[in-house]
Write an enzyme that holds these catalytic residues in place. Structure first.
Site, PDB file in Angstrom:
ATOM      1  N   MET A 163       0.846  -1.187   0.000  1.00 21.25           N
ATOM      2  CA  MET A 163       0.000   0.000   0.000  1.00 21.25           C
ATOM      3  C   MET A 163       0.883   1.239   0.000  1.00 21.25           C
ATOM      4  O   MET A 163       2.099   1.149  -0.014  1.00 21.25           O
ATOM      5  CB  MET A 163      -0.937  -0.008   1.221  1.00 21.25           C
ATOM      6  CG  MET A 163      -1.780  -1.259   1.331  1.00 21.25           C
ATOM      7  SD  MET A 163      -2.953  -1.470  -0.022  1.00 21.25           S
ATOM      8  CE  MET A 163      -4.302  -0.428   0.538  1.00 21.25           C
ATOM      9  N   CYS A 164       0.270   2.378   0.060  1.00 17.18           N
ATOM     10  CA  CYS A 164       1.003   3.634  -0.058  1.00 17.18           C
ATOM     11  C   CYS A 164       0.423   4.600   0.967  1.00 17.18           C
ATOM     12  O   CYS A 164      -0.476   4.268   1.710  1.00 17.18           O
ATOM     13  CB  CYS A 164       0.828   4.211  -1.458  1.00 17.18           C
ATOM     14  SG  CYS A 164       1.145   3.002  -2.759  1.00 17.18           S
TER      15      CYS A 164
END
Lengths: 273, 273
Positions: free
Chosen positions: A1-2
Site C-alpha cells: 500500500m502507499c
C-alpha cells in the site's frame, strides 16, 4: 500500500512540517520505500518533484523538507509498489492536461482489474493500475463535459466513477485541477481543517512540533488530508467508506456518500494498509 | 529571448557541468531572469524541475548543479519573458502525454501569430505563444498518426510543421518523446558530440573545467545542443537556418534542411537573441 497527503489552503502555505512527517514513513517509520512524489499548485502554475528512491534519506526530499514552497493545493504520495515496477514512470502523482488545466492524481490501494480498462484519449505511460484508472477518469471527464464545469459538477460526476472503481478493489484517491481538491475514501483517509485560533501541532513520526499561531494570520484556513493522521495532539476527521469530499481554499465545500460496497478482497487489504 | 540546452546520450549521463554553465546565464552572465526549467528522462520515466526565479541564485538550480541525475535525454530552458507573464505556467519545458509517451518541448524565439492557432485535443495551460505552438504540434501529430511511428517518421512530418511555424517568427526548438531528441534551428542553435578519446572542456560562463576522460568509458557518446556554445575550448557545429536534426543515443541519426524563409522580423530578432 502507499500513503497519501493533500493540502488545500486559502493563502499560499508551505507544507514543510507535514512533509517532514510523511517522508519519514518512506523507509523510517513506514515501509513505503518505492519512490515518492509531490505536486505544488502555485498561482496559475504547477510543479512536481519525484524520486524513485525512498523519501527517507533522499537528498531531494530533504531539500523539500527545508525549502518552503508556498502553494494553495498540494498532493503527495509515498509508494510501496504492488502493480508496476519501481521507476519514475510508476511514481505518483500522475498528471494530465484537460481543458487547459493541469490535473494531478495520487492513489492508495490496489485495483488489479483496472488494467483491463480501455483508454481512449489518455494513455498510461507506466504500468500501474493507478495510472490506468487516472486515464480512464480523465477520458470519462473529457467525454462528459466539453469545457471545465464548476468543481461541484465534476465532483458529482466523479463520485459515481469512483464508486464503480471502488467495487473492484481498494481506491483511496486525491485528485485536483488546481482549483479544487477532490478526495474519495475507499478504506482509509482522514482530514483536519486548521483555522484561528491556531495552536501547537506535534508530528507523530518525528520529534518536531510547530506553533501555527506564529506562522499564520487570523484569516488563514488550511486543510490537510492524509492516509493516517500526521499529528498526535489534534483531532482528525476519519472519512467513512465511500465518502467523497471537495475542498476549495481550505474549506470543505461539498460531500457525498456513495454506496460503500467493499470488494471482497478490499476489507482484508484495508486491514493491512 | 531565451536559451536552450539539450542532451542525448547512449548511457545515463549527468548534466551538472553544462547546467552549471547555463544556469549562470539566468541573471549572472546573461539576462534570462524570468524562470527556468529542466526535464530529465531516466529509463522509462521522466521528471522535471521548474522555477519562476532566476536560475542564477536559485536554491533549486544550485541543488541540481550539485546533484547528479543520470539520464539519456535532457531538455532545459532559461527564460527571458516576451509573450506571457512570469510564472510556472509559462515556464518551459512544457509536457504532454501522447501515445503513452511523455513529450517535452522548449522554445527559443517569438511567434506572436501563434496565439491565433486553434487547439483541439491539447490546450495551453499558460499564456505563451510557445505553449500554443506545442499544443498545435501535438494536435497535428495525434491527427496524423494513430500510434507512435518510428522517430524518423514523426521527425519528417514535424519538420514540415516547423517550417510553417518558422515563417511566422523565430522558432528554435527542442522536442523529445524520451526516445529521440528533435531540434529545429530557426536562427541560433549549435551542437557537439563528445566521444572517445575524451578531453578537457572549459565552461564559457564559469571558471570550471572537467576532464571527461575521468568520468566516462570509451563507449560513451554524448551530444549537447545549445543556443550558444557552453564551452570555449571545443568546436561546436553551428546549425543552419531551417536545419532539423534528430539525435538518438547521442548520435545524429537524421537531418533535413527546410526552406529557411525567415519572417520579416526574424532576422532583426535573431541579431538580438
Amino acid at each position: 500500500m502507499c500513503e497519501l497527503l493533500g493540502m488545500s489552503a486559502n493563502v499560499p502555505t508551505d507544507i514543510c512540517f507535514s512533509f517532514a512527517g510523511l517522508s519519514r514513513r518512506g523507509g523510517e517509520t513506514g515501509p513505503h520505500v518505492d519512490g515518492w512524489g509531490i505536486v505544488f499548485y502555485e498561482e496559475g502554475g504547477v510543479r512536481e518533484f519525484k524520486d524513485y528512491m525512498p523519501s527517507h534519506g533522499s537528498k531531494l526530499s530533504q531539500f523539500l523538507s527545508d525549502y518552503p514552497i508556498k502553494s494553495h493545493i498540494v498532493i503527495s504520495h509515498i509508494r510501496q509498489a504492488n502493480v508496476g515496477g519501481v521507476g519514475l514512470e510508476n511514481t505518483h502523482p500522475f498528471q494530465r492536461e484537460l481543458w487547459g488545466q493541469a490535473w494531478s492524481y495520487a492513489h492508495n490501494g490496489q485495483v488489479p482489474a483496472a488494467l483491463d480498462l480501455a483508454n481512449t484519449r489518455f494513455s498510461a505511460i507506466g504500468s500501474t493500475d493507478s495510472e490506468r484508472i487516472f486515464c480512464w477518469l480523465m477520458d470519462s471527464l473529457a467525454a462528459r463535459f466539453d469545457a471545465a464545469p464548476d468543481p461541484q459538477v465534476w465532483a458529482d460526476y466523479l463520485s459515481g466513477l469512483c464508486e464503480s472503481i471502488n467495487k473492484l478493489g481498494v481506491f483511496n484517491l486525491l485528485l485536483t485541477n488546481g482549483n479544487a481538491l477532490f478526495c474519495f475514501c475507499s478504506t482509509k483517509l482522514c482530514w483536519i481543517t486548521r483555522r484561528a485560533p491556531f495552536g501547537v501541532a506535534q508530528l507523530s513520526d518525528k520529534d518536531l512540533s510547530i506553533d501555527f499561531a506564529e506562522v499564520t494570520t487570523d484569516n488563514d484556513i488550511v486543510t490537510m488530508i492524509a492516509t493516517q493522521a500526521l499529528t498526535n495532539n489534534e483531532v482528525w476527521h476519519t472519512m467513512a467508506h465511500g465518502e467523497c469530499r471537495l475542498f476549495v481554499a481550505g474549506e470543505s465545500v461539498w460531500e457525498c456518500h456513495t454506496r460503500a460496497v467493499l470488494h471482497a478482497s478490499a476489507a482484508s487489504q484495508a486491514d493491512g494498509a
